[in-house]
Design a protein around this motif. Structure first.
Motif, PDB file in Angstrom:
ATOM      1  N   GLY A 118       9.647   5.652   3.047  1.00  0.00           N
ATOM      2  CA  GLY A 118      10.067   5.778   4.450  1.00  0.00           C
ATOM      3  C   GLY A 118       8.884   6.002   5.377  1.00  0.00           C
ATOM      4  N   GLU A 119       7.933   6.798   4.924  1.00  0.00           N
ATOM      5  CA  GLU A 119       6.742   7.061   5.761  1.00  0.00           C
ATOM      6  C   GLU A 119       5.939   5.781   5.969  1.00  0.00           C
ATOM      7  OE1 GLU A 119       6.303  11.637   4.136  1.00  0.00           O
ATOM      8  OE2 GLU A 119       4.625  10.257   3.798  1.00  0.00           O
ATOM      9  N   MET A 120       5.840   4.963   4.910  1.00  0.00           N
ATOM     10  CA  MET A 120       5.100   3.697   5.041  1.00  0.00           C
ATOM     11  C   MET A 120       5.802   2.761   6.017  1.00  0.00           C
ATOM     12  SD  MET A 120       2.284   3.729   3.355  1.00  0.00           S
ATOM     13  CE  MET A 120       1.849   1.998   3.502  1.00  0.00           C
ATOM     14  N   VAL A 121       7.123   2.640   5.858  1.00  0.00           N
ATOM     15  CA  VAL A 121       7.855   1.718   6.742  1.00  0.00           C
ATOM     16  C   VAL A 121       7.739   2.214   8.199  1.00  0.00           C
ATOM     17  CG1 VAL A 121      10.096   0.667   7.280  1.00  0.00           C
ATOM     18  CG2 VAL A 121       9.433   1.038   4.883  1.00  0.00           C
ATOM     19  N   SER A 122       7.946   3.510   8.405  1.00  0.00           N
ATOM     20  CA  SER A 122       7.858   4.063   9.766  1.00  0.00           C
ATOM     21  C   SER A 122       6.471   3.830  10.354  1.00  0.00           C
ATOM     22  CB  SER A 122       8.118   5.577   9.761  1.00  0.00           C
ATOM     23  OG  SER A 122       9.417   5.826   9.335  1.00  0.00           O
ATOM     24  N   ALA A 123       5.429   4.028   9.532  1.00  0.00           N
ATOM     25  CA  ALA A 123       4.055   3.862  10.022  1.00  0.00           C
ATOM     26  C   ALA A 123       3.821   2.421  10.469  1.00  0.00           C
ATOM     27  CB  ALA A 123       3.066   4.250   8.928  1.00  0.00           C
ATOM     28  N   ILE A 124       4.356   1.471   9.702  1.00  0.00           N
ATOM     29  CA  ILE A 124       4.137   0.054  10.065  1.00  0.00           C
ATOM     30  C   ILE A 124       4.941  -0.287  11.325  1.00  0.00           C
ATOM     31  CG2 ILE A 124       4.337  -2.358   9.289  1.00  0.00           C
ATOM     32  CD1 ILE A 124       4.088  -1.270   6.371  1.00  0.00           C
ATOM     33  N   VAL A 125       6.200   0.153  11.338  1.00  0.00           N
ATOM     34  CA  VAL A 125       7.065  -0.144  12.499  1.00  0.00           C
ATOM     35  C   VAL A 125       6.444   0.436  13.778  1.00  0.00           C
ATOM     36  CG1 VAL A 125       9.308   0.388  13.549  1.00  0.00           C
ATOM     37  CG2 VAL A 125       9.193  -0.353  11.147  1.00  0.00           C
ATOM     38  N   LYS A 126       5.870   1.619  13.657  1.00  0.00           N
ATOM     39  CA  LYS A 126       5.320   2.313  14.835  1.00  0.00           C
ATOM     40  C   LYS A 126       4.232   1.499  15.528  1.00  0.00           C
ATOM     41  CE  LYS A 126       3.233   6.677  16.106  1.00  0.00           C
ATOM     42  NZ  LYS A 126       2.302   7.647  15.557  1.00  0.00           N
ATOM     43  N   ALA A 166      14.982   2.029   4.746  1.00  0.00           N
ATOM     44  CA  ALA A 166      14.238   0.998   5.485  1.00  0.00           C
ATOM     45  C   ALA A 166      14.879   0.778   6.862  1.00  0.00           C
ATOM     46  CB  ALA A 166      14.211  -0.310   4.686  1.00  0.00           C
ATOM     47  N   GLU A 167      16.199   0.673   6.870  1.00  0.00           N
ATOM     48  CA  GLU A 167      16.920   0.445   8.133  1.00  0.00           C
ATOM     49  C   GLU A 167      16.714   1.626   9.090  1.00  0.00           C
ATOM     50  OE1 GLU A 167      21.299   0.301   7.866  1.00  0.00           O
ATOM     51  OE2 GLU A 167      21.167  -1.396   9.262  1.00  0.00           O
ATOM     52  N   GLU A 168      16.857   2.832   8.558  1.00  0.00           N
ATOM     53  CA  GLU A 168      16.676   4.051   9.379  1.00  0.00           C
ATOM     54  C   GLU A 168      15.266   4.116   9.968  1.00  0.00           C
ATOM     55  OE1 GLU A 168      18.966   7.273   9.401  1.00  0.00           O
ATOM     56  OE2 GLU A 168      20.041   5.373   9.643  1.00  0.00           O
ATOM     57  N   CYS A 169      14.300   3.600   9.213  1.00  0.00           N
ATOM     58  CA  CYS A 169      12.900   3.671   9.652  1.00  0.00           C
ATOM     59  C   CYS A 169      12.518   2.493  10.548  1.00  0.00           C
ATOM     60  CB  CYS A 169      11.967   3.737   8.439  1.00  0.00           C
ATOM     61  SG  CYS A 169      12.170   5.263   7.504  1.00  0.00           S
ATOM     62  N   GLY A 170      13.469   1.640  10.851  1.00  0.00           N
ATOM     63  CA  GLY A 170      13.210   0.584  11.834  1.00  0.00           C
ATOM     64  C   GLY A 170      12.969  -0.794  11.274  1.00  0.00           C
ATOM     65  N   ALA A 171      13.181  -1.000   9.977  1.00  0.00           N
ATOM     66  CA  ALA A 171      12.996  -2.355   9.430  1.00  0.00           C
ATOM     67  C   ALA A 171      14.038  -3.296  10.036  1.00  0.00           C
ATOM     68  CB  ALA A 171      13.113  -2.339   7.911  1.00  0.00           C
ATOM     69  N   ALA A 172      13.636  -4.559  10.219  1.00  0.00           N
ATOM     70  CA  ALA A 172      14.511  -5.536  10.865  1.00  0.00           C
ATOM     71  C   ALA A 172      15.291  -6.374   9.853  1.00  0.00           C
ATOM     72  CB  ALA A 172      13.684  -6.448  11.764  1.00  0.00           C
ATOM     73  N   ALA A 173      14.920  -6.296   8.584  1.00  0.00           N
ATOM     74  CA  ALA A 173      15.648  -6.999   7.513  1.00  0.00           C
ATOM     75  C   ALA A 173      15.137  -6.467   6.184  1.00  0.00           C
ATOM     76  CB  ALA A 173      15.407  -8.515   7.577  1.00  0.00           C
ATOM     77  N   VAL A 174      15.936  -6.685   5.147  1.00  0.00           N
ATOM     78  CA  VAL A 174      15.493  -6.275   3.818  1.00  0.00           C
ATOM     79  C   VAL A 174      15.759  -7.408   2.826  1.00  0.00           C
ATOM     80  CG1 VAL A 174      17.667  -5.040   3.355  1.00  0.00           C
ATOM     81  CG2 VAL A 174      15.661  -4.473   2.017  1.00  0.00           C
ATOM     82  N   GLY A 189       0.833  -1.195   0.000  1.00  0.00           N
ATOM     83  CA  GLY A 189       0.000   0.000   0.000  1.00  0.00           C
ATOM     84  C   GLY A 189       0.863   1.240   0.000  1.00  0.00           C
ATOM     85  N   CYS A 190       0.227   2.401  -0.117  1.00  0.00           N
ATOM     86  CA  CYS A 190       0.997   3.649  -0.165  1.00  0.00           C
ATOM     87  C   CYS A 190       0.319   4.769   0.599  1.00  0.00           C
ATOM     88  CB  CYS A 190       1.254   4.035  -1.622  1.00  0.00           C
ATOM     89  SG  CYS A 190      -0.269   4.278  -2.567  1.00  0.00           S
ATOM     90  N   GLU A 191      -0.632   4.387   1.475  1.00  0.00           N
ATOM     91  CA  GLU A 191      -1.334   5.419   2.251  1.00  0.00           C
ATOM     92  C   GLU A 191      -1.125   5.172   3.743  1.00  0.00           C
ATOM     93  OE1 GLU A 191      -5.144   5.943  -0.651  1.00  0.00           O
ATOM     94  OE2 GLU A 191      -4.273   3.982  -0.236  1.00  0.00           O
ATOM     95  N   PRO A 192      -0.191   5.917   4.339  1.00  0.00           N
ATOM     96  CA  PRO A 192       0.148   5.668   5.739  1.00  0.00           C
ATOM     97  C   PRO A 192      -1.056   5.737   6.681  1.00  0.00           C
ATOM     98  CG  PRO A 192       1.702   7.227   4.764  1.00  0.00           C
ATOM     99  CD  PRO A 192       0.620   7.000   3.750  1.00  0.00           C
ATOM    100  N   GLU A 193      -2.060   6.533   6.324  1.00  0.00           N
ATOM    101  CA  GLU A 193      -3.206   6.679   7.249  1.00  0.00           C
ATOM    102  C   GLU A 193      -3.991   5.376   7.435  1.00  0.00           C
ATOM    103  OE1 GLU A 193      -2.824   8.153   4.315  1.00  0.00           O
ATOM    104  OE2 GLU A 193      -4.713   8.427   3.241  1.00  0.00           O
ATOM    105  N   PHE A 194      -3.864   4.436   6.494  1.00  0.00           N
ATOM    106  CA  PHE A 194      -4.592   3.164   6.633  1.00  0.00           C
ATOM    107  C   PHE A 194      -3.785   2.106   7.401  1.00  0.00           C
ATOM    108  CE2 PHE A 194      -6.635   4.718   2.589  1.00  0.00           C
ATOM    109  CZ  PHE A 194      -7.876   4.969   3.159  1.00  0.00           C
ATOM    110  N   VAL A 195      -2.524   2.426   7.678  1.00  0.00           N
ATOM    111  CA  VAL A 195      -1.629   1.412   8.268  1.00  0.00           C
ATOM    112  C   VAL A 195      -2.094   0.926   9.648  1.00  0.00           C
ATOM    113  CG1 VAL A 195       0.702   1.069   9.235  1.00  0.00           C
ATOM    114  CG2 VAL A 195       0.414   1.924   6.882  1.00  0.00           C
TER     115      VAL A 195
END
Ligand SMILES: Cc1cc2nc3c(=O)[nH]c(=O)nc-3n(C[C@H](O)[C@H](O)[C@H](O)COP(=O)(O)O)c2cc1C
Length: 326
Positions: free
Chosen positions: A125-133, A161-169, A76-82
């Motif tokens: 980055g916003e999507m990854v951060s939103a999911i990690v949060k 991805a790493e900066e935004c908190g992803a645990a692997a890529v 997806g590409c809409e952080p508000e739905f995360v």
């Protein structure tokens, strides 16, 4: 045997099953796992669809205990739905949530999701951060080499991805415009591995023990992931597991073994999805298992007509009667 960890999830450093929408459903994943796939990722599911409580999307998130460790994959590409989507995804108790930033199909990339996010690093980055949060489990990301050969940016995207908190890529080393053609460029996986500290999963064109071993050796990746090489071939995971476990290679499966495992997978598929849908989806799966055997074209043609589980049993009876020497 070596292991890697993604967040708190321990995974054997052998070969994982890559996500495949429309192919690697829970029955497929369960069979691959039983033969030695060290980790499996589910079919991609729309974040927006989940947020709107789409039942079909939610069904794709089902993970059986036999599959673990297992991820569900979101796109997806809409952080508000995360937040709503992750809350629903977590009801299915995945060990990991994977975010898709690699899908090239127009329905996904044409709407700004999947591989289109590689052209929009800020939104990625916003999507990854939103999911990690909001996620209570480790979040991973699956990317491609870049959009096209002029825009290879896997390292930049992996770093974000790493900066935004992803645990692997996970890196599928093709560009979006390549789709599934040409060769995966392993040097991109090597470059990503040298860029980030989180585990890097190498993906693309691994279809044998040798290509799995060379993917590890050439790229330094932490885990290898296989998609198409597993079509009708769970023995690939067995052979890779044997190799890394220091055990001697086993013989290739006999015809009876292939037919037995095919039956097991299709029976499980029918159990999960009912006979009508299950048998429709079984057609492609049966054709995968029969590829390469004598008279395969004839039998695969018959696969296209499977509508009931009994049709499968009849087909198997026919194949066995016509191949008594195998
Ligand atoms: C039929 C099919 C469906 C796929 N669906 C997904 C998907 O849902 N999510 C995803 O991240 N990648 C998906 N992929 C890409 C694979 O996970 C993998 O990255 C790609 O096929 C390259 O690996 P391979 O050379 O081992 O096939 C799909 C690939 C195929 C062939």
């Amino acid at each position: 045997m070596e292991y890697i960890t993604i967040g708190n999830v321990k995974i054997k450093k052998t070969a994982a099953l890559a996500p495949m929408a429309g192919v690697a459903d829970t029955a497929y994943r369960t069979v691959m796992k039983s033969f030695g796939a060290s980790y499996v990722v589910g079919e991609m599911v729309s974040i927006k669809g989940l947020a709107y409580s789409d039942r079909k999307s939610a069904e794709l998130l089902t993970v059986s205990d036999a599959e673990r460790p297992a991820a569900v994959q979101l796109f997806g590409c809409e952080p508000e739905f995360v937040p709503a989507a992750v809350e629903i995804a977590e009801r299915y108790s995945p060990d990991i949530i994977d975010f898709n930033a690699g899908c090239p199909v127009p329905k996904v990339a044409g709407n700004g999701s999947g591989s289109a996010l590689m052209k929009d690093p800020k939104l990625f980055g916003e999507m990854v951060s939103a999911i990690v949060k909001v996620s209570h489990v480790p979040v991973t990301v699956k990317i491609r080499a870049g959009w096209d050969s002029e825009h290879i940016n896997a390292c930049e995207i992996a770093h974000i991805a790493e900066e935004c908190g992803a645990a692997a890529v996970a890196v599928h080393a093709r560009t979006k415009t390549q789709m599934y053609t040409g060769k995966a460029d392993r040097s991109i996986i090597t470059a990503v591995k040298q860029t980030v500290k989180i585990p890097v999963i190498g993906n693309g064109d691994v279809d044998s023990v040798e290509s799995c071993v060379s993917m590890y050796r050439e790229t330094g990746c932490d885990l290898v992931m296989i998609a198409r090489g597993s079509y009708g071939n769970p023995w690939l995971f067995r052979d890779i597991d044997d190799f890394f476990g220091g055990r001697p290679p086993q013989s290739p499966p006999t015809l009876d073994e292939r037919l037995d495992v095919m039956t097991r997978q299709i029976e499980l598929l029918v159990k999960c999805k009912g006979e009508y849908t299950g048998m429709k989806e079984a057609r492609a799966q049966a054709a995968f298992y029969l590829k390469g055997m004598p008279c395969a074209a004839k039998y695969r043609g018959m696969c296209g007509k499977l509508t009931q589980i009994n049709d499968l049993y009849e087909l198997i009876k026919l194949i066995k009667s016509e191949n008594t020497e195998l």
